[in-house]
Design an enzyme around this catalytic site. Sequence first.
Site, PDB file in Angstrom:
ATOM      1  N   HIS A  11       0.853  -1.193   0.000  1.00 27.39           N
ATOM      2  CA  HIS A  11       0.000   0.000   0.000  1.00 27.39           C
ATOM      3  C   HIS A  11       0.888   1.242   0.000  1.00 27.39           C
ATOM      4  O   HIS A  11       1.250   1.782   1.052  1.00 27.39           O
ATOM      5  CB  HIS A  11      -0.908  -0.002   1.240  1.00 27.39           C
ATOM      6  CG  HIS A  11      -1.977   1.042   1.216  1.00 27.39           C
ATOM      7  ND1 HIS A  11      -3.328   0.738   1.211  1.00 27.39           N
ATOM      8  CD2 HIS A  11      -1.912   2.398   1.204  1.00 27.39           C
ATOM      9  CE1 HIS A  11      -4.034   1.864   1.199  1.00 27.39           C
ATOM     10  NE2 HIS A  11      -3.182   2.888   1.202  1.00 27.39           N
ATOM     11  N   HIS A  13       1.190   4.952  -2.325  1.00 27.85           N
ATOM     12  CA  HIS A  13       0.694   5.836  -3.373  1.00 27.85           C
ATOM     13  C   HIS A  13       1.888   6.495  -4.060  1.00 27.85           C
ATOM     14  O   HIS A  13       2.604   7.286  -3.436  1.00 27.85           O
ATOM     15  CB  HIS A  13      -0.197   6.922  -2.779  1.00 27.85           C
ATOM     16  CG  HIS A  13      -1.452   6.408  -2.135  1.00 27.85           C
ATOM     17  ND1 HIS A  13      -2.679   6.496  -2.752  1.00 27.85           N
ATOM     18  CD2 HIS A  13      -1.660   5.807  -0.940  1.00 27.85           C
ATOM     19  CE1 HIS A  13      -3.606   5.973  -1.950  1.00 27.85           C
ATOM     20  NE2 HIS A  13      -3.005   5.546  -0.844  1.00 27.85           N
ATOM     21  N   ASP A  15       1.800   8.758  -6.305  1.00 32.20           N
ATOM     22  CA  ASP A  15       1.538  10.195  -6.441  1.00 32.20           C
ATOM     23  C   ASP A  15       1.533  10.895  -5.083  1.00 32.20           C
ATOM     24  O   ASP A  15       1.370  12.110  -5.007  1.00 32.20           O
ATOM     25  CB  ASP A  15       0.228  10.466  -7.195  1.00 32.20           C
ATOM     26  CG  ASP A  15      -0.888   9.494  -6.854  1.00 32.20           C
ATOM     27  OD1 ASP A  15      -0.723   8.703  -5.904  1.00 32.20           O
ATOM     28  OD2 ASP A  15      -1.927   9.503  -7.545  1.00 32.20           O
ATOM     29  N   GLY A 169      -9.725   8.367  -1.190  1.00 36.47           N
ATOM     30  CA  GLY A 169     -10.183   9.740  -1.061  1.00 36.47           C
ATOM     31  C   GLY A 169     -11.161   9.918   0.086  1.00 36.47           C
ATOM     32  O   GLY A 169     -11.030   9.281   1.136  1.00 36.47           O
ATOM     33  N   HIS A 196      -9.990   1.441   0.041  1.00 33.77           N
ATOM     34  CA  HIS A 196      -9.781   2.194   1.269  1.00 33.77           C
ATOM     35  C   HIS A 196     -11.091   2.203   2.055  1.00 33.77           C
ATOM     36  O   HIS A 196     -12.110   2.699   1.568  1.00 33.77           O
ATOM     37  CB  HIS A 196      -9.395   3.646   0.949  1.00 33.77           C
ATOM     38  CG  HIS A 196      -7.975   3.852   0.543  1.00 33.77           C
ATOM     39  ND1 HIS A 196      -7.456   3.326  -0.611  1.00 33.77           N
ATOM     40  CD2 HIS A 196      -6.965   4.542   1.152  1.00 33.77           C
ATOM     41  CE1 HIS A 196      -6.181   3.693  -0.711  1.00 33.77           C
ATOM     42  NE2 HIS A 196      -5.857   4.421   0.336  1.00 33.77           N
ATOM     43  N   GLU A 199     -11.102   3.766   7.590  1.00 29.56           N
ATOM     44  CA  GLU A 199     -10.084   4.748   7.982  1.00 29.56           C
ATOM     45  C   GLU A 199     -10.814   5.991   8.487  1.00 29.56           C
ATOM     46  O   GLU A 199     -10.879   6.243   9.681  1.00 29.56           O
ATOM     47  CB  GLU A 199      -9.168   5.075   6.809  1.00 29.56           C
ATOM     48  CG  GLU A 199      -8.037   6.025   7.160  1.00 29.56           C
ATOM     49  CD  GLU A 199      -7.203   6.434   5.936  1.00 29.56           C
ATOM     50  OE1 GLU A 199      -6.098   6.956   6.161  1.00 29.56           O
ATOM     51  OE2 GLU A 199      -7.668   6.269   4.788  1.00 29.56           O
ATOM     52  N   ASP A 277       1.956   3.735   2.880  1.00 28.66           N
ATOM     53  CA  ASP A 277       0.968   4.724   2.446  1.00 28.66           C
ATOM     54  C   ASP A 277       1.618   5.815   1.587  1.00 28.66           C
ATOM     55  O   ASP A 277       1.683   5.678   0.373  1.00 28.66           O
ATOM     56  CB  ASP A 277       0.237   5.327   3.642  1.00 28.66           C
ATOM     57  CG  ASP A 277      -1.170   5.791   3.312  1.00 28.66           C
ATOM     58  OD1 ASP A 277      -1.631   5.548   2.181  1.00 28.66           O
ATOM     59  OD2 ASP A 277      -1.826   6.379   4.188  1.00 28.66           O
ATOM     60  N   ASP A 278       2.062   6.915   2.193  1.00 27.97           N
ATOM     61  CA  ASP A 278       2.696   8.025   1.466  1.00 27.97           C
ATOM     62  C   ASP A 278       4.005   8.372   2.175  1.00 27.97           C
ATOM     63  O   ASP A 278       4.046   9.292   3.004  1.00 27.97           O
ATOM     64  CB  ASP A 278       1.774   9.250   1.443  1.00 27.97           C
ATOM     65  CG  ASP A 278       0.437   8.957   0.786  1.00 27.97           C
ATOM     66  OD1 ASP A 278       0.369   8.989  -0.447  1.00 27.97           O
ATOM     67  OD2 ASP A 278      -0.535   8.694   1.529  1.00 27.97           O
TER      68      ASP A 278
END
Length: 331
Positions: A11, A13, A15, A169, A196, A199, A277-278
């Site tokens: 998982h 991202h 971007d 999102g 997702h 959360e 995640d990010d």
Amino acid sequence: MHPRLPLIDLHRHLDGNVRLATILDLGRRHNIRLPGDTVETLRPHVQIDGVLPDLISFLNKLHWMTAVLADYEACRRIARENVEDAQAEGIDYIELRFSPYFMARPHQLDPAKVAEAVVAGIEEGRARTGLKVKLIGILSRTFGVEACRIELEALLTQRAQITALDLAGDEKNFPAELFVEHFCRGRDAGWAVTVHAGEAGGAPSVWAALRELGATRIGHGIRAIDDPALLDYLGEHRIGLEINLTSNVQTNTVPGFAAHPLKQFLARGLLATINTDDPVISGIDLPHEYEVAAPAAGLSEAQVRQAQRNALEVAYLTAAEKVALLAGRPV
């Protein structure tokens, strides 16, 4: 981390994982005014220091990462660099996810051409590093049902190069039920489904992802802990949970590492995994999540290994690919 098990991130991202130096370089190339002109002056505007009030505040940190995607070459570049950075972390296999509509929006790019550029960048990264990578396409629910139809069409132009479909999102305001048709088409295309859920939303959002969209893995899934029947279902049906410890603390999804339910998930035998995640936004990498965040969340060494094994089990790999990946580790 156990050295005889592959290091896997399921998982991440791409971007939401743009190098700060790349943001600066793309800003200069495209004459985009940034809030800082060095890595250190830019960092506070992109990276989290502490805890944010909610998920949307976290998502707002993505702004400067997409603001510099002024052309398709920029999209290709950040995809390639994600693969290079994963290899540099010591990762053996990674699933990178991206939203072509989200990436296209700041400069009115064509989402289909963004998808094409990302696929090309991933291929370049694979060729340079030898890292095994698979792609997950995201529908960004924040922009609404019709935008997600456009995004789905863009992803379908790269059908053979994409492994799974995700929904990400604003979970609270755009529930899974709005996207049943989209995911029916995604499954018809031969894609797996991860969503997702649990959360920003509660346990019912996880149920909806499973029942309405056909998810076989859940991104985050934290609020599943509130519903014993859901926990039983996740275990019985071998549903993977893509846990992101530091991100969950930073988004205030949990009040701290000690309160994170990952330890309880693993104690129940659920297929919970550890992911990033990010990473740029969170200021972490996958080794940090295993070596720092997992112990802070109360995981024993045995549970850390369990999460690492779970990642191999629920990865979107064939049985033969899993055997080959495992065989590639030292004995």
